[in-house]
Write a protein that holds these residues in place. Structure first.
Motif, short mmCIF file in Angstrom:
data_model
loop_
_atom_site.label_atom_id
_atom_site.label_comp_id
_atom_site.label_asym_id
_atom_site.label_seq_id
_atom_site.Cartn_x
_atom_site.Cartn_y
_atom_site.Cartn_z
N PRO A 1 16.84 8.44 5.92
CA PRO A 1 15.43 8.21 6.27
C PRO A 1 14.86 6.96 5.61
N TRP A 2 13.90 6.37 6.26
CA TRP A 2 13.13 5.29 5.66
C TRP A 2 11.68 5.75 5.54
N PRO A 3 10.88 5.05 4.73
CA PRO A 3 9.52 5.54 4.47
C PRO A 3 8.67 5.60 5.74
N ALA A 4 7.85 6.62 5.84
CA ALA A 4 6.84 6.67 6.88
C ALA A 4 5.86 5.54 6.68
N ASP A 5 5.31 5.03 7.78
CA ASP A 5 4.34 3.95 7.69
C ASP A 5 3.04 4.37 8.36
N LEU A 6 2.13 3.43 8.53
CA LEU A 6 0.82 3.76 9.10
C LEU A 6 0.94 4.18 10.57
N GLY A 7 1.95 3.68 11.28
CA GLY A 7 2.16 4.14 12.65
C GLY A 7 2.51 5.62 12.67
N ASP A 8 3.36 6.05 11.75
CA ASP A 8 3.70 7.48 11.66
C ASP A 8 2.48 8.30 11.27
N LEU A 9 1.67 7.77 10.35
CA LEU A 9 0.46 8.48 9.94
C LEU A 9 -0.51 8.61 11.10
N LEU A 10 -0.60 7.58 11.94
CA LEU A 10 -1.50 7.65 13.09
C LEU A 10 -1.04 8.74 14.06
N VAL A 11 0.25 8.85 14.29
CA VAL A 11 0.77 9.93 15.13
C VAL A 11 0.31 11.28 14.59
N VAL A 12 0.50 11.49 13.29
CA VAL A 12 0.12 12.75 12.66
C VAL A 12 -1.38 12.98 12.75
N ALA A 13 -2.17 11.95 12.47
CA ALA A 13 -3.62 12.09 12.48
C ALA A 13 -4.14 12.46 13.86
N ALA B 1 1.19 20.28 4.80
CA ALA B 1 2.34 20.95 5.40
C ALA B 1 2.35 20.76 6.91
N ALA B 2 1.17 20.89 7.55
CA ALA B 2 1.10 20.68 9.00
C ALA B 2 1.47 19.24 9.35
N ALA B 3 1.01 18.28 8.54
CA ALA B 3 1.34 16.88 8.79
C ALA B 3 2.84 16.65 8.70
N GLU B 4 3.47 17.27 7.71
CA GLU B 4 4.92 17.12 7.55
C GLU B 4 5.66 17.66 8.77
N LEU B 5 5.24 18.81 9.29
CA LEU B 5 5.91 19.39 10.44
C LEU B 5 5.72 18.52 11.68
N LEU C 1 0.84 -1.20 0.00
CA LEU C 1 0.00 0.00 0.00
C LEU C 1 0.87 1.24 0.00
N LEU C 2 0.55 2.18 -0.90
CA LEU C 2 1.19 3.49 -0.92
C LEU C 2 0.11 4.55 -0.77
N LEU C 3 0.25 5.39 0.26
CA LEU C 3 -0.58 6.57 0.42
C LEU C 3 0.29 7.76 0.05
N PRO C 4 0.09 8.36 -1.13
CA PRO C 4 1.02 9.39 -1.61
C PRO C 4 1.02 10.68 -0.80
N THR C 5 -0.04 10.92 -0.02
CA THR C 5 -0.08 12.09 0.86
C THR C 5 -0.44 11.61 2.26
N ALA C 6 -0.39 12.53 3.21
CA ALA C 6 -0.75 12.21 4.59
C ALA C 6 -2.26 12.18 4.71
N ALA C 7 -2.87 11.17 4.16
CA ALA C 7 -4.31 11.01 4.19
C ALA C 7 -4.61 9.52 4.04
N PRO C 8 -5.65 9.04 4.76
CA PRO C 8 -6.63 9.79 5.54
C PRO C 8 -6.05 10.32 6.85
N LEU C 9 -6.67 11.41 7.34
CA LEU C 9 -6.24 11.99 8.60
C LEU C 9 -7.27 11.79 9.71
N ALA D 1 -6.46 16.74 17.25
CA ALA D 1 -6.44 17.60 18.44
C ALA D 1 -6.32 19.08 18.05
N LEU D 2 -5.54 19.37 17.01
CA LEU D 2 -5.39 20.76 16.57
C LEU D 2 -6.70 21.31 16.02
#
Length: 305
Positions: free
Chosen positions: A274-286, A159-163, A94-102, A291-292
């Motif tokens: 760096p190595w690719p972000a995974d779903l664990g990283d996406l969950l942190v961002v989401a 951009a917020a997800a990247e930061l 699976l590749l999610l090209p952007t930080a979505a879903p959030l 909360a924001l």
């Protein structure tokens, strides 16, 4: 789901060219640049590139195709995001090209699938040469930052997800967030740039974010040093500029290329950061961005659940 198709894609020879289908509005150029052979698209939208190949009418048709190793999914599309657990359960990479879903629940559902193939997420600021230098410099400072100020950071969800992804890597877990006009730790950065939002980390660091400015500039303050970093370069305060590693390809191309190494049931083969972000990283961002959003609505400091 076709058990035969799942078995076929998990046992494909590593020498076979990696093949990918896309679901929804996905930019194809980075995928081609990463070496993927694009075989088909799952979408009813007539204006998308049909790839001169298969057009899958429904998800079951895509899942039954034994020639497909992976699927790139437009996670912004809620209907497609709902398919993520089924796609992962089929053995498809699976590749999610952007930080979505959030939406945290959608990410949790995709992540909870047992015996699933690898997933990679387009959180790509970590691939930027200047961000790599910051990560490498942290041990030299003797610990995580005590304060971070960010100027000129672009607006918008991606951009917020990247930061958030960068801050989680540099400062550790984000414990709480607050958006203006809530009770910010400071209303302005030195020089008058208005603070748009802030993060408080479990390590004790405060992160103040402003979109004012033309180019991102991140200042990481430690007990005995300060590091200034951004696309224009990285330097210790009062010191020489640090050399940047070469960055010949975009972060998304590098993420997609790393995922290509996982065809045939292998793990993503990346030995150094760096190595690719995974779903664990996406969950942190989401979780942080949820909360924001709550803070923006309530004008309160909101813990990250």
């Amino acid at each position: 789901m076709s058990a035969e198709a799942r078995a076929a894609r998990l046992t494909r020879s590593p020498a076979a060219p990696p093949t990918m289908a896309v679901a929804g509005a996905v930019d194809l150029a980075p995928l081609r640049a990463a070496g993927w052979s694009l075989r088909g698209v799952l979408s009813a939208d007539p204006y998308l590139d049909r790839l001169d190949a298969a057009t899958y009418v429904d998800p079951a048709e895509l899942l039954a195709d034994p020639t497909i190793d992976a699927v790139a999914v437009d996670g912004e599309d809620r209907d497609l995001a709902a398919l993520l657990p089924e796609l992962r359960g089929s053995g498809l990479l699976l590749l999610l090209p952007t930080a979505a879903p959030l939406e945290p629940d959608a990410v949790r559902a995709a992540r909870a699938v047992r015996d699933a193939a690898d997933a990679a997420v387009g959180l790509v600021a970590r691939w930027e040469p200047w961000a790599q230098v910051v990560t490498a410099a942290l041990p030299l400072a003797g610990g995580p930052p005590v304060q971070v100020t960010v100027r000129g950071w672009p607006a918008g969800r991606q951009a917020a997800a990247e930061l958030v992804d960068l801050v989680a890597g540099w400062c550790g877990e984000v414990a709480a967030v607050v958006a203006a006009p809530g009770p910010l730790p400071a209303a302005e950065l030195p020089g008058g740039a208005p603070v748009s939002w802030a993060m408080l980390t479990a390590s004790g660091a405060t992160v103040l974010v402003s979109s004012a400015g033309d180019t991102p500039l991140v200042r990481l303050s430690f007990a005995t040093a300060r590091l200034e970093a951004g696309p224009d370069g990285v330097r210790w305060e009062g010191g020489a500029e640090l050399p940047l590693p070469p960055g010949p390809a975009s972060g998304l191309v590098q993420t997609a290329a790393a995922l290509a190494a996982a065809t045939g049931g292998r793990d993503v083969l990346v030995e150094t950061w760096p190595w690719p972000a995974d779903l664990g990283d996406l969950l942190v961002v989401a979780r942080v961005l949820e909360a924001l959003r709550t803070s923006a609505r309530t004008e309160q400091l909101v813990p990250v659940a």
